[in-house]
Design an enzyme around this catalytic site. Structure first.
Site, short mmCIF file in Angstrom:
data_model
loop_
_atom_site.label_atom_id
_atom_site.label_comp_id
_atom_site.label_asym_id
_atom_site.label_seq_id
_atom_site.Cartn_x
_atom_site.Cartn_y
_atom_site.Cartn_z
N HIS A 311 -18.91 -37.97 88.86
CA HIS A 311 -17.52 -37.54 88.78
C HIS A 311 -16.65 -38.76 88.62
O HIS A 311 -16.94 -39.81 89.18
CB HIS A 311 -17.14 -36.78 90.08
CG HIS A 311 -15.89 -35.99 89.94
ND1 HIS A 311 -14.65 -36.53 90.13
CD2 HIS A 311 -15.70 -34.69 89.62
CE1 HIS A 311 -13.75 -35.59 89.93
NE2 HIS A 311 -14.35 -34.47 89.61
N ASP A 369 -19.93 -28.34 89.85
CA ASP A 369 -20.56 -27.56 88.80
C ASP A 369 -22.06 -27.41 88.96
O ASP A 369 -22.69 -26.61 88.29
CB ASP A 369 -20.27 -28.22 87.44
CG ASP A 369 -18.79 -28.19 87.15
OD1 ASP A 369 -18.21 -27.13 87.31
OD2 ASP A 369 -18.24 -29.24 86.79
C1 LIG Z 1 -18.13 -36.64 85.08
C2 LIG Z 1 -18.36 -37.87 84.21
C3 LIG Z 1 -17.78 -37.56 82.81
C4 LIG Z 1 -17.65 -39.07 84.85
O1 LIG Z 1 -17.69 -40.09 83.97
P1 LIG Z 1 -17.11 -41.56 84.27
O2 LIG Z 1 -16.27 -41.60 85.48
O3 LIG Z 1 -16.49 -42.01 83.00
O4 LIG Z 1 -18.41 -42.37 84.62
P2 LIG Z 1 -19.19 -43.26 83.62
O5 LIG Z 1 -19.48 -42.51 82.37
O6 LIG Z 1 -18.45 -44.56 83.48
O7 LIG Z 1 -20.54 -43.52 84.42
C5 LIG Z 1 -20.82 -44.62 85.25
C6 LIG Z 1 -22.31 -44.93 85.16
O8 LIG Z 1 -23.08 -43.79 85.64
C7 LIG Z 1 -23.86 -43.24 84.60
N1 LIG Z 1 -23.73 -41.78 84.70
C8 LIG Z 1 -22.58 -41.08 84.99
N2 LIG Z 1 -22.86 -39.77 85.07
C9 LIG Z 1 -24.18 -39.63 84.81
C10 LIG Z 1 -25.02 -38.51 84.74
N3 LIG Z 1 -24.55 -37.28 84.95
N4 LIG Z 1 -26.34 -38.71 84.46
C11 LIG Z 1 -26.81 -39.95 84.24
N5 LIG Z 1 -26.04 -41.07 84.30
C12 LIG Z 1 -24.75 -40.91 84.57
C13 LIG Z 1 -23.26 -43.76 83.31
O9 LIG Z 1 -24.22 -43.80 82.27
C14 LIG Z 1 -22.80 -45.12 83.73
O10 LIG Z 1 -23.93 -45.97 83.80
P3 LIG Z 1 -23.80 -47.54 83.45
O11 LIG Z 1 -22.82 -48.10 84.45
O12 LIG Z 1 -25.18 -48.07 83.59
O13 LIG Z 1 -23.26 -47.59 82.03
C15 LIG Z 1 -19.87 -38.20 84.11
O14 LIG Z 1 -20.39 -38.48 85.40
C16 LIG Z 1 -20.67 -37.08 83.45
O15 LIG Z 1 -20.75 -37.03 82.23
N6 LIG Z 1 -21.28 -36.16 84.26
C17 LIG Z 1 -21.98 -35.04 83.73
C18 LIG Z 1 -21.00 -33.96 83.32
C19 LIG Z 1 -20.39 -33.26 84.51
O16 LIG Z 1 -21.09 -32.84 85.42
N7 LIG Z 1 -19.05 -33.11 84.47
C20 LIG Z 1 -18.33 -32.36 85.51
C21 LIG Z 1 -17.31 -33.16 86.20
S1 LIG Z 1 -16.60 -32.16 87.49
#
Ligand SMILES: CC(C)(COP(=O)(O)OP(=O)(O)OC[C@H]1O[C@@H](n2cnc3c(N)ncnc32)[C@H](O)[C@@H]1OP(=O)(O)O)[C@@H](O)C(=O)NCCC(=O)NCCS
Length: 435
Positions: A311, A369
């Site tokens: 998140h 979720d």
């Molecule tokens: C929610 C979300 C978009 C947040 O993204 P964010 O704050 O931009 O976090 P980041 O994309 O910068 O992720 C940070 C690190 O964790 C990793 N990561 C984040 N979510 C991940 C996941 N669900 N599975 C695997 N790796 C994940 C990223 O690859 C990144 O790794 P790195 O530092 O080695 O590059 C992201 O966690 C995600 O896509 N989750 C899955 C979708 C989801 O469940 N969304 C609902 C939100 S309520």
């Protein structure tokens, strides 16, 4: 940029070359202080750069507070765990008015919402223009946007009373439209709202009853859906709420602004994640394949991510996910679903991921979720309806935030700036002379 080190720093100093500027620091009641850069451009000729707004407070708000490190969510100061025991309309009242209602205020509010549940009969004809296989979210975006055509002249947003009427209309009509979107997609007749039922029971009835049979609402299931609505009611300045605020900042019709929020919510990185999480659990298929998918999630060359994990704000267990997990078990128990293979996979996936260094290091925990998809599916909703239910519940948050923005004297039209890296000025060359 160095904040001064006194006990309560009042300003931060920005130094660029030999010039320095004092930037005021604003204090919230809780949470990080905020460096006020509103005059930065006028004073320095510089913008700030913050793609995805990870360090930017776009507004002042008194509605919802999240402490992502501690896993805390408060609506108007009340913890979500406590509000989950209330009912959704009480939460709506709290979000809109700022205080919990007295019994008389609650009864009056319930009455006002209930009196607005029907939509204009013309709306049903509007629905018939859609293809039957249209995604219910696309139908919801369009139908909520269409409400603006019904309530434009009667919505003077400078009048507080009309703002409140628009808010109540929105909260009252969204379950009716959501249920109509569902009924249309399965080719069943629309079911009119029934005003002697509570909000959640009325919604279940509009979705699952048919004219040829008696429908009895299961109170445990309606309680579960009511709690799901509470958990999703608001979440401060996320993408869809910011969209509603930005759309509303131009003075646009509030129903059109909510439609903009619904459009934003639709994406898989936001409201579409529960659908994606359920799909992922199905794809994993069996507990023994979990390690393979965990490895894929960790592989930077593989676009696969664990859906329902991670998140932007929570770097701890999402407090809503715990309540959702409990609700999931309650619903499955009530429906007599003893062995749901997807639930078994979810529980085991969570257990493995929470011990895995990759997820621990990055503070990736299950979000709301992760369990909501399994719960909603057990309640009888197809996956295409999951985000629709999220939109239904979030409508009160959107409209409350919209109202707060309109009532904020410092509110101006939202107009972000950019770091321009395109071509510099050059002369137009007629096509015949181009090489
Ligand atoms: C929610 C979300 C978009 C947040 O993204 P964010 O704050 O931009 O976090 P980041 O994309 O910068 O992720 C940070 C690190 O964790 C990793 N990561 C984040 N979510 C991940 C996941 N669900 N599975 C695997 N790796 C994940 C990223 O690859 C990144 O790794 P790195 O530092 O080695 O590059 C992201 O966690 C995600 O896509 N989750 C899955 C979708 C989801 O469940 N969304 C609902 C939100 S309520």
């Amino acid at each position: 940029m160095d904040a001064s080190q006194s006990n309560a720093p009042k300003s931060a100093t920005l130094t660029i070359g030999d010039e320095s500027w004092e930037l005021p620091i604003l204090n919230g009641t809780i949470g990080p202080d905020v460096i006020d850069i509103a005059k930065l451009y006028a004073q320095t000729g510089k913008f700030t750069y913050d793609p995805g707004f990870t360090s930017t407070a776009s507004c002042e708000s008194q509605i919802t507070y999240i402490d992502g490190d501690e896993g805390i969510l408060l609506y108007r100061g009340y913890p979500i765990e406590q509000l989950a025991e209330s009912d959704f309309l009480e939460t709506c009242y709290l979000l809109l008015y700022g205080e919990l209602p007295t019994a008389a205020q609650k009864a009056d509010f319930d009455y006002r919402v209930t009196r607005h549940t029907m939509v204009h009969e013309q709306m049903s004809r509007f629905f018939h223009g859609f293809r039957r296989d249209a995604h219910p979210m696309s139908v919801l975006v369009a139908s909520v946007g269409a409400l603006s055509a019904f309530y434009h002249d009667s919505t003077d947003i400078s009048d507080p009373q009309q703002r409140m009427i628009a808010s109540i209309r929105m909260i009252a009509k969204i379950p009716t439209l959501a249920a109509m979107a569902y009924k249309y997609s399965i080719g069943q007749p629309f079911v009119y709202p029934k005003n002697d039922l509570d909000y959640a029971s009325n919604f279940l009835r509009m979705c699952f009853s048919v004219p040829c049979e008696e429908y009895k609402v299961n109170p445990i299931l309606s309680r579960a859906i009511d709690r799901i609505f509470i958990l999703h009611a608001d979440h401060e300045q996320n993408a869809s709420t910011s969209t509603v605020r930005l759309a509303g900042s131009s003075g646009a019709n509030p129903f059109a602004c909510i439609a903009a929020g619904i459009a934003c919510l639709w994406g898989p990185a936001h409201g579409g994640a529960n659908e994606a999480a359920l799909k992922m659990l199905g794809e994993i298929g069996s507990v023994d394949r979990i390690p393979e998918f965990i490895n894929r999630a960790k592989d930077k060359n593989d676009p696969f991510r664990l859906m329902g994990f991670g998140h932007r704000v929570y770097k701890n267990y999402d407090p809503r996910a715990k309540i959702m997990q409990r609700t999931c078990h309650e619903v499955l128990g009530e429906l007599g679903i003893k062995d749901d293979p997807l639930l078994d996979i979810a529980v085991e996936l969570e257990r493995i991921a929470l011990q895995d260094e990759y997820f621990v290091e990055r503070k990736l925990y299950p979000n709301i979720d992760f369990y909501s998809g399994i719960t909603l599916r057990a309640l009888g909703f197809p996956t295409s309806m999951f985000t629709v239910l999220f939109a239904l519940a979030r409508t009160v948050g959107w409209i409350g935030q919209w109202k707060e923005m309109i009532e904020d004297p410092s509110q101006r039209i939202g107009r972000p700036r950019q770091l321009y890296t395109g071509a510099t000025q050059r002369d137009y060359v007629p096509i015949a002379r181009r090489k």
